[in-house]
Design a protein around this motif. Structure first.
Motif, PDB file in Angstrom:
ATOM      1  N   MET A 118       0.854  -1.182   0.000  1.00  0.00           N
ATOM      2  CA  MET A 118       0.000   0.000   0.000  1.00  0.00           C
ATOM      3  C   MET A 118       0.886   1.227   0.000  1.00  0.00           C
ATOM      4  O   MET A 118       1.914   1.259   0.656  1.00  0.00           O
ATOM      5  N   ARG A 119       0.464   2.257  -0.726  1.00  0.00           N
ATOM      6  CA  ARG A 119       1.221   3.492  -0.745  1.00  0.00           C
ATOM      7  C   ARG A 119       0.286   4.624  -0.342  1.00  0.00           C
ATOM      8  O   ARG A 119      -0.884   4.631  -0.666  1.00  0.00           O
ATOM      9  N   TYR A 120       0.824   5.577   0.401  1.00  0.00           N
ATOM     10  CA  TYR A 120      -0.004   6.664   0.883  1.00  0.00           C
ATOM     11  C   TYR A 120       0.774   7.965   0.833  1.00  0.00           C
ATOM     12  O   TYR A 120       1.992   7.972   0.832  1.00  0.00           O
ATOM     13  N   GLU A 121       0.052   9.062   0.798  1.00  0.00           N
ATOM     14  CA  GLU A 121       0.682  10.367   0.918  1.00  0.00           C
ATOM     15  C   GLU A 121       0.808  10.701   2.386  1.00  0.00           C
ATOM     16  O   GLU A 121      -0.135  10.509   3.160  1.00  0.00           O
ATOM     17  N   ARG A 122       1.972  11.214   2.787  1.00  0.00           N
ATOM     18  CA  ARG A 122       2.202  11.507   4.191  1.00  0.00           C
ATOM     19  C   ARG A 122       1.134  12.452   4.736  1.00  0.00           C
ATOM     20  O   ARG A 122       0.672  12.322   5.855  1.00  0.00           O
ATOM     21  N   ASP A 123       0.693  13.445   3.926  1.00  0.00           N
ATOM     22  CA  ASP A 123      -0.303  14.392   4.402  1.00  0.00           C
ATOM     23  C   ASP A 123      -1.663  13.733   4.630  1.00  0.00           C
ATOM     24  O   ASP A 123      -2.515  14.291   5.302  1.00  0.00           O
ATOM     25  N   SER A 124      -1.877  12.558   4.072  1.00  0.00           N
ATOM     26  CA  SER A 124      -3.156  11.873   4.229  1.00  0.00           C
ATOM     27  C   SER A 124      -3.162  10.902   5.397  1.00  0.00           C
ATOM     28  O   SER A 124      -4.174  10.264   5.660  1.00  0.00           O
ATOM     29  N   MET A 125      -2.039  10.786   6.098  1.00  0.00           N
ATOM     30  CA  MET A 125      -1.938   9.790   7.159  1.00  0.00           C
ATOM     31  C   MET A 125      -3.026   9.915   8.229  1.00  0.00           C
ATOM     32  O   MET A 125      -3.598   8.922   8.646  1.00  0.00           O
ATOM     33  N   PRO A 126      -3.384  11.123   8.715  1.00  0.00           N
ATOM     34  CA  PRO A 126      -4.423  11.180   9.754  1.00  0.00           C
ATOM     35  C   PRO A 126      -5.719  10.508   9.335  1.00  0.00           C
ATOM     36  O   PRO A 126      -6.299   9.744  10.087  1.00  0.00           O
ATOM     37  N   LEU A 127      -6.187  10.781   8.120  1.00  0.00           N
ATOM     38  CA  LEU A 127      -7.422  10.174   7.642  1.00  0.00           C
ATOM     39  C   LEU A 127      -7.256   8.671   7.475  1.00  0.00           C
ATOM     40  O   LEU A 127      -8.121   7.889   7.845  1.00  0.00           O
ATOM     41  N   THR A 128      -6.132   8.253   6.930  1.00  0.00           N
ATOM     42  CA  THR A 128      -5.894   6.831   6.722  1.00  0.00           C
ATOM     43  C   THR A 128      -5.883   6.069   8.042  1.00  0.00           C
ATOM     44  O   THR A 128      -6.503   5.018   8.167  1.00  0.00           O
ATOM     45  N   LEU A 129      -5.203   6.578   9.028  1.00  0.00           N
ATOM     46  CA  LEU A 129      -5.144   5.918  10.321  1.00  0.00           C
ATOM     47  C   LEU A 129      -6.518   5.899  10.971  1.00  0.00           C
ATOM     48  O   LEU A 129      -6.913   4.901  11.584  1.00  0.00           O
ATOM     49  N   ARG A 130      -7.251   6.969  10.816  1.00  0.00           N
ATOM     50  CA  ARG A 130      -8.612   7.009  11.356  1.00  0.00           C
ATOM     51  C   ARG A 130      -9.476   5.916  10.733  1.00  0.00           C
ATOM     52  O   ARG A 130     -10.231   5.228  11.429  1.00  0.00           O
ATOM     53  N   GLU A 131      -9.376   5.755   9.417  1.00  0.00           N
ATOM     54  CA  GLU A 131     -10.172   4.727   8.739  1.00  0.00           C
ATOM     55  C   GLU A 131      -9.782   3.331   9.213  1.00  0.00           C
ATOM     56  O   GLU A 131     -10.641   2.470   9.419  1.00  0.00           O
ATOM     57  N   ALA A 132      -8.476   3.113   9.381  1.00  0.00           N
ATOM     58  CA  ALA A 132      -8.018   1.798   9.822  1.00  0.00           C
ATOM     59  C   ALA A 132      -8.502   1.493  11.234  1.00  0.00           C
ATOM     60  O   ALA A 132      -8.964   0.382  11.529  1.00  0.00           O
ATOM     61  N   MET A 133      -8.420   2.483  12.112  1.00  0.00           N
ATOM     62  CA  MET A 133      -8.873   2.291  13.493  1.00  0.00           C
ATOM     63  C   MET A 133     -10.387   2.093  13.534  1.00  0.00           C
ATOM     64  O   MET A 133     -10.904   1.263  14.293  1.00  0.00           O
ATOM     65  N   SER A 134     -11.107   2.833  12.706  1.00  0.00           N
ATOM     66  CA  SER A 134     -12.558   2.696  12.655  1.00  0.00           C
ATOM     67  C   SER A 134     -12.959   1.298  12.188  1.00  0.00           C
ATOM     68  O   SER A 134     -13.871   0.670  12.744  1.00  0.00           O
ATOM     69  N   ALA A 135     -12.255   0.794  11.168  1.00  0.00           N
ATOM     70  CA  ALA A 135     -12.560  -0.546  10.662  1.00  0.00           C
ATOM     71  C   ALA A 135     -12.276  -1.612  11.706  1.00  0.00           C
ATOM     72  O   ALA A 135     -13.045  -2.566  11.868  1.00  0.00           O
ATOM     73  N   ARG A 136     -11.175  -1.437  12.426  1.00  0.00           N
ATOM     74  CA  ARG A 136     -10.862  -2.405  13.485  1.00  0.00           C
ATOM     75  C   ARG A 136     -11.926  -2.355  14.586  1.00  0.00           C
ATOM     76  O   ARG A 136     -12.369  -3.384  15.104  1.00  0.00           O
ATOM     77  N   LEU A 137     -12.381  -1.153  14.924  1.00  0.00           N
ATOM     78  CA  LEU A 137     -13.410  -1.014  15.960  1.00  0.00           C
ATOM     79  C   LEU A 137     -14.746  -1.600  15.499  1.00  0.00           C
ATOM     80  O   LEU A 137     -15.513  -2.121  16.324  1.00  0.00           O
TER      81      LEU A 137
END
Length: 383
Positions: free
Chosen positions: A116-135
């Protein structure tokens, strides 16, 4: 516990045989998990000097969470922390079944992760989505997610922004999330004053201090007794006083006294610790404390910080800030800058009336013993 196994574990983050003096902090955390989203104990910051037990508390928090069927994910702050957290949020083989596809651009890439590749500036949203999916998965079985971050003072700002942003959104959505971050006192001044991370100011502060000596005495006696060794009277007094209530020193003293006794006896039956054995163990513990706490603590300080401490070490008790400045050959205002720095780092403490003292046990003695070497490395004369 086998009589042949040393019950004391003076290593970073290892749970001691008996966790003492932390009941209020543990109660706050447990109540936070049990009382649901919005409970203060679900967002917590823990500060304290090295060796005071911050990592141990995070270990115990994870154990408490896992007893409640929560998932606990831990990280130690260093470059790429948010990326590692993102990786841990992904489903593991034989574990959670949801799929995660980050909705981020692959152009102007700032990093990559397992394909997976991501833009560093998008990390907050990406991490939020990952945590939300885990929850989503955890909450279906009435469980939650605990994230612990150790040594938070060393985190990159971009990583802390990512974690804080994700957590803020999820907590505002009443998700079953708990976030605990721990670090040296400098963590608070570094992150809580950051305009992007004002959310973290609402984290419940827990400043860890020394353990009352009466609790230390009981814990030492009980732990030795459980391994078939009797520690009482003067030997127990020697051991207790030597710890100064400092959690890491409690483990060191217990470990080395037990080790001395083990060398002297076969432990096939009850053995009582002698005064000589207690003193020998304390001596060994003192040596190890210097290697594992004092040396690394000084390594992280500036040359002028060390000069300030060397000036303090000339006194047998609390030092006058004006006297320290005079010994440094500086004015009080100049010395005061380093006084504040060292207090914030919990290397020294304010004793009132313009006086300061060492906050870390036996640092004065270590400085005196190694003064010549420290002065040489700083290019100072032996005046």
């Amino acid at each position: 516990m086998s009589a042949r196994t040393n019950p004391f574990k003076p290593s970073a983050g290892h749970l001691p045989p008996v966790l003492i003096g932390r009941d209020l902090v543990l109660d706050d955390f447990q109540e936070g998990l049990d009382n649901g989203s919005g409970a203060p104990g679900r967002l917590m910051r823990i500060t304290g000097a090295r060796g005071i037990g911050k990592t141990v508390m995070l270990t115990e928090f994870r154990r408490i969470a896992e007893q409640r069927s929560w998932q606990a994910i831990s990280e130690t702050a260093s470059a790429g922390m948010a990326q590692r957290l993102l990786s841990k949020m992904q489903p593991q083989k034989g574990n959670f079944s949801f799929s995660f596809e980050p909705s981020v651009s692959v152009f102007n890439v700032g990093g990559s992760l397992g394909g997976m590749r991501y833009e560093r500036d998008s990390m907050p949203l990406t991490l939020r989505e990952a945590m939300s999916a885990r929850l989503d998965t955890l909450e279906k079985r009435n469980a939650g997610l605990l994230v612990t971050i150790d040594e938070a003072q060393a985190a990159d700002r971009s990583d802390m922004v990512a974690v804080a942003t994700a957590a803020q959104h999820l907590i505002s959505e009443d998700r079953n999330l708990a976030l605990v971050f721990a670090g040296l006192p400098s963590m608070s001044s570094k992150w809580l004053n950051d305009d992007v991370m004002t959310f973290l100011r609402r984290a419940q502060p827990e400043r860890l201090g020394d353990i009352p000596l009466e609790e230390v005495s009981s814990a030492l006696a009980d732990t030795f007794h459980a391994s078939g060794i009797i520690l009482k009277d003067e030997p127990l007094h020697i051991a207790t006083q030597a710890t100064a209530g400092y959690p890491f020193m409690i483990q060191l003293v217990g470990y080395h006294i037990w080790r001395v006794v083990r060398r002297n006896h076969d432990l096939s039956g009850p053995v009582e610790v002698s005064i000589d054995e207690a003193q020998a163990g304390v001596k060994d513990a003192m040596s190890r404390l210097g290697d594992t706490v004092h040396g690394p603590e000084l390594d992280g300080l500036s040359p002028i910080d060390k000069t300030y401490l060397l000036a303090m070490a000339q006194d047998d008790g609390p030092s006058s800030t004006s006297t320290i400045a005079e010994r440094m050959g500086k004015d009080v205002k100049y010395a005061g800058i380093y006084r504040i720095r060292l207090i914030e780092a919990q290397v020294i403490e304010d004793c009132g009336y313009g006086k300061v003292d060492f906050a870390i046990p036996y640092l004065r003695e270590y400085l005196r013993e190694h003064a010549a070497y420290i002065r040489m490395t700083l290019g100072l004369s032996e005046e």
